[in-house]
Scaffold this active site. Structure first.
Site, PDB file in Angstrom:
ATOM      1  N   ASN A 260       0.815  -1.239  -0.203  1.00 45.42           N
ATOM      2  CA  ASN A 260       0.153  -0.017  -0.002  1.00 45.42           C
ATOM      3  C   ASN A 260       0.901   1.193  -0.012  1.00 45.42           C
ATOM      4  OD1 ASN A 260      -2.331   1.695   0.799  1.00 45.42           O
ATOM      5  ND2 ASN A 260      -1.095   2.063   2.715  1.00 45.42           N
ATOM      6  N   ALA A 261       2.125   1.249   0.451  1.00 44.13           N
ATOM      7  CA  ALA A 261       2.841   2.379   0.624  1.00 44.13           C
ATOM      8  C   ALA A 261       2.981   3.092  -0.970  1.00 44.13           C
ATOM      9  CB  ALA A 261       4.222   2.024   1.297  1.00 44.13           C
ATOM     10  N   GLY A 262       3.030   4.273  -0.847  1.00 40.76           N
ATOM     11  CA  GLY A 262       3.040   5.207  -2.069  1.00 40.76           C
ATOM     12  C   GLY A 262       3.399   6.574  -1.824  1.00 40.76           C
TER      13      GLY A 262
ATOM     14  N   GLY B  57       1.483  15.074 -15.287  1.00 35.10           N
ATOM     15  CA  GLY B  57       2.414  15.393 -14.099  1.00 35.10           C
ATOM     16  C   GLY B  57       2.914  14.000 -13.381  1.00 35.10           C
ATOM     17  N   GLN B  58       2.310  12.973 -13.733  1.00 30.01           N
ATOM     18  CA  GLN B  58       2.593  11.691 -13.073  1.00 30.01           C
ATOM     19  C   GLN B  58       3.279  10.602 -13.917  1.00 30.01           C
ATOM     20  OE1 GLN B  58      -1.159  10.422 -10.974  1.00 30.01           O
ATOM     21  NE2 GLN B  58       0.068  11.194  -9.335  1.00 30.01           N
TER      22      GLN B  58
ATOM     23  N   TYR C  49       4.677   8.274 -11.216  1.00 31.34           N
ATOM     24  CA  TYR C  49       3.759   7.486 -10.563  1.00 31.34           C
ATOM     25  C   TYR C  49       2.898   6.523 -11.261  1.00 31.34           C
ATOM     26  CZ  TYR C  49      -0.312   7.181  -7.169  1.00 31.34           C
ATOM     27  OH  TYR C  49      -1.038   6.750  -6.081  1.00 31.34           O
TER      28      TYR C  49
ATOM     29  N   PRO D 115      -7.635   2.222  -6.781  1.00 28.47           N
ATOM     30  CA  PRO D 115      -8.295   3.387  -6.321  1.00 28.47           C
ATOM     31  C   PRO D 115      -8.349   4.507  -7.228  1.00 28.47           C
ATOM     32  CG  PRO D 115      -6.664   2.856  -4.724  1.00 28.47           C
ATOM     33  CD  PRO D 115      -6.398   2.143  -5.988  1.00 28.47           C
ATOM     34  N   GLY D 116      -9.339   5.273  -7.234  1.00 30.72           N
ATOM     35  CA  GLY D 116      -9.389   6.675  -7.907  1.00 30.72           C
ATOM     36  C   GLY D 116      -9.003   7.438  -7.024  1.00 30.72           C
TER      37      GLY D 116
HETATM   38  N1  CAA Z   1      -3.843  18.246 -19.508  1.00 29.88           N
HETATM   39  C1  CAA Z   1      -3.488  18.887 -20.386  1.00 29.88           C
HETATM   40  N2  CAA Z   1      -2.764  19.992 -20.116  1.00 29.88           N
HETATM   41  C2  CAA Z   1      -2.529  20.444 -18.672  1.00 29.88           C
HETATM   42  C3  CAA Z   1      -3.128  19.788 -17.669  1.00 29.88           C
HETATM   43  C4  CAA Z   1      -3.868  18.368 -18.233  1.00 29.88           C
HETATM   44  N3  CAA Z   1      -4.355  17.628 -17.445  1.00 29.88           N
HETATM   45  N4  CAA Z   1      -2.911  19.974 -16.603  1.00 29.88           N
HETATM   46  C5  CAA Z   1      -2.270  21.266 -16.796  1.00 29.88           C
HETATM   47  N5  CAA Z   1      -2.077  21.456 -18.170  1.00 29.88           N
HETATM   48  C6  CAA Z   1      -1.351  22.474 -18.843  1.00 29.88           C
HETATM   49  C7  CAA Z   1      -1.691  23.942 -18.194  1.00 29.88           C
HETATM   50  O1  CAA Z   1      -2.952  24.332 -18.804  1.00 29.88           O
HETATM   51  C8  CAA Z   1      -0.417  24.519 -18.369  1.00 29.88           C
HETATM   52  O2  CAA Z   1      -0.592  24.926 -19.568  1.00 29.88           O
HETATM   53  P1  CAA Z   1      -0.019  26.634 -20.064  1.00 29.88           P
HETATM   54  O3  CAA Z   1       1.512  26.262 -19.597  1.00 29.88           O
HETATM   55  O4  CAA Z   1      -0.204  26.682 -21.542  1.00 29.88           O
HETATM   56  O5  CAA Z   1      -0.907  27.518 -19.211  1.00 29.88           O
HETATM   57  C9  CAA Z   1       0.534  23.825 -18.260  1.00 29.88           C
HETATM   58  O6  CAA Z   1       0.087  22.368 -18.282  1.00 29.88           O
HETATM   59  C10 CAA Z   1       1.039  23.854 -16.947  1.00 29.88           C
HETATM   60  O7  CAA Z   1       0.062  23.302 -15.823  1.00 29.88           O
HETATM   61  P2  CAA Z   1       0.313  23.908 -14.384  1.00 29.88           P
HETATM   62  O8  CAA Z   1       0.389  25.171 -14.101  1.00 29.88           O
HETATM   63  O9  CAA Z   1      -0.619  22.939 -13.548  1.00 29.88           O
HETATM   64  O10 CAA Z   1       1.864  23.139 -14.002  1.00 29.88           O
HETATM   65  P3  CAA Z   1       2.667  23.179 -12.556  1.00 29.88           P
HETATM   66  O11 CAA Z   1       4.101  22.597 -13.068  1.00 29.88           O
HETATM   67  O12 CAA Z   1       2.442  24.178 -11.614  1.00 29.88           O
HETATM   68  O13 CAA Z   1       1.808  21.812 -11.906  1.00 29.88           O
HETATM   69  C11 CAA Z   1       1.408  19.615 -11.623  1.00 29.88           C
HETATM   70  C12 CAA Z   1       2.210  20.578 -12.451  1.00 29.88           C
HETATM   71  C13 CAA Z   1       1.884  19.786 -10.235  1.00 29.88           C
HETATM   72  C14 CAA Z   1       1.480  18.184 -12.185  1.00 29.88           C
HETATM   73  C15 CAA Z   1      -0.313  19.790 -11.310  1.00 29.88           C
HETATM   74  O14 CAA Z   1      -0.675  19.859 -12.882  1.00 29.88           O
HETATM   75  C16 CAA Z   1      -1.122  18.768 -10.688  1.00 29.88           C
HETATM   76  O15 CAA Z   1      -0.997  18.863  -9.749  1.00 29.88           O
HETATM   77  N6  CAA Z   1      -1.721  18.132 -11.549  1.00 29.88           N
HETATM   78  C17 CAA Z   1      -2.668  17.098 -10.997  1.00 29.88           C
HETATM   79  C18 CAA Z   1      -1.782  15.587 -10.788  1.00 29.88           C
HETATM   80  C19 CAA Z   1      -2.552  14.598 -10.155  1.00 29.88           C
HETATM   81  O16 CAA Z   1      -3.698  14.414 -10.424  1.00 29.88           O
HETATM   82  N7  CAA Z   1      -1.907  13.900  -9.164  1.00 29.88           N
HETATM   83  C20 CAA Z   1      -2.625  13.076  -8.345  1.00 29.88           C
HETATM   84  C21 CAA Z   1      -2.070  12.937  -7.010  1.00 29.88           C
HETATM   85  S1  CAA Z   1      -3.135  12.048  -5.876  1.00 29.88           S
HETATM   86  C22 CAA Z   1      -2.723  10.370  -6.213  1.00 29.88           C
HETATM   87  O17 CAA Z   1      -1.651  10.202  -7.178  1.00 29.88           O
HETATM   88  C23 CAA Z   1      -3.555   9.547  -5.744  1.00 29.88           C
HETATM   89  C24 CAA Z   1      -4.277   8.345  -7.020  1.00 29.88           C
HETATM   90  O18 CAA Z   1      -3.541   7.416  -7.322  1.00 29.88           O
HETATM   91  C25 CAA Z   1      -5.141   8.962  -7.855  1.00 29.88           C
END
Ligand code: CAA
Length: 255
Positions: A96-98, A157-158, A161, A191-192
């Site tokens: 589960n660790a992540g 951004g992942q 991950y 999970p979502g």
């Molecule tokens: N699709 C397409 N483009 C995207 C996008 C997406 N989903 N998200 C952001 N962008 C674009 C933005 O519009 C922006 O474009 P412009 O420069 O043209 O304006 C560019 O990408 C930069 O976006 P950000 O300002 O968001 O960039 P950042 O560097 O500040 O942040 C990030 C990047 C930290 C990855 C942020 O986008 C983020 O937090 N995203 C969500 C990531 C996520 O869902 N993580 C899940 C964590 S929880 C988990 O992982 C548990 C699990 O199992 C579900």
């Protein structure tokens, strides 16, 4: 509650989903072990875990805590020996660790890549490798790895991950073949977005946009993941192996 004499190790048991898994498997009668890297945090958590239920006039959960870095083979080997000698053979392993180190690839450092792959995926090899022989010897075992919807669909951004979480599926299906005739089942849960500190750490505006995309219109509850773990760990799931249960509020519907 009837004890079932089986030991369950929940890696990252002190986290959001991990705590709910501990609570649920404790209710199911397992002897629980959770690992920690940070002693003070773990001890505080253990005391709280006992109290939560007492406060609700229910039974406190008793979790044994062992020190070990699951991203490190030697450290985990020492931890597993301690569990074997002092508690017993691990017959349920919940990987589960992540962690997350979210950032677009063009900004990702090698540290952000390796930390996530080591903690989220290499740990699955390490812990499974160290318990699998004991499970086979006992002719009964369960390995349940907590993957993610983002290992199925990808996420901005992942890359780190999503790669680690997707890797769990290949591992699970391959090991399931190797243990199918030995009473040991190997499965994943995907999970979502669940209401834990990991998800709450996402920037609020981005998080709200994600929630808008979830057909059920809400984050998951850690208990909703724990109940799937409970099922896969039970006798009732004895014919399920190499499989995945998605618990994501409809965010991604595979197959
Ligand atoms: N699709 C397409 N483009 C995207 C996008 C997406 N989903 N998200 C952001 N962008 C674009 C933005 O519009 C922006 O474009 P412009 O420069 O043209 O304006 C560019 O990408 C930069 O976006 P950000 O300002 O968001 O960039 P950042 O560097 O500040 O942040 C990030 C990047 C930290 C990855 C942020 O986008 C983020 O937090 N995203 C969500 C990531 C996520 O869902 N993580 C899940 C964590 S929880 C988990 O992982 C548990 C699990 O199992 C579900």
């Amino acid at each position: 509650m009837i004890k079932n004499n089986k030991v369950a190790l929940i890696t990252g048991g002190t986290g959001g989903i991990g705590t709910a898994i501990c609570e649920r498997l404790y209710k199911d009668g397992f002897t629980l072990v959770a690992n920690y890297k940070d002693f003070d945090k773990a001890m505080k958590w253990r005391e709280e875990a006992k109290k939560w239920r007492e406060n609700q006039l229910q039974m406190g959960i008793d979790v044994k805590i062992v020190e070990g870095d699951i991203a490190d083979y030697k450290s985990s080997e020492r931890m597993m020996k301690e569990i074997q000698d002092e508690i017993g053979t691990v017959q349920v392993l919940v990987n589960n660790a992540g962690i997350t180190r979210d950032t677009p690839l063009h900004k990702m450092t090698p540290e952000q890549w390796f930390e996530v792959i080591n903690t989220n995926l290499n740990s699955v090899f390490i812990c499974s490798r160290l318990v699998i022989e004991g499970m086979i010897e006992k002719k009964w075992g369960r390995i349940i790895s907590i993957s993610s919807v983002n290992g199925q669909k990808g996420q901005f951004g992942q890359t780190n991950y999503a790669t680690a979480k997707a890797g769990m599926y290949g591992f699970t299906k391959s090991l399931a073949l190797e243990t199918a005739k030995k009473g040991v089942t190997i499965n994943t849960i995907s999970p979502g977005y669940v209401g834990t500190s990991m998800v709450m750490a996402i920037r609020e505006d981005i998080r709200n946009k994600i929630i808008e995309q979830i057909p059920m219109g809400r984050l998951g509850d850690p208990k909703e993941i724990a109940s799937a773990v409970s099922y896969l760990a039970s006798e009732e799931a004895s014919y399920i192996t190499g499989s995945d249960i998605s618990v994501n509020g409809g965010l991604y519907m595979s197959r």
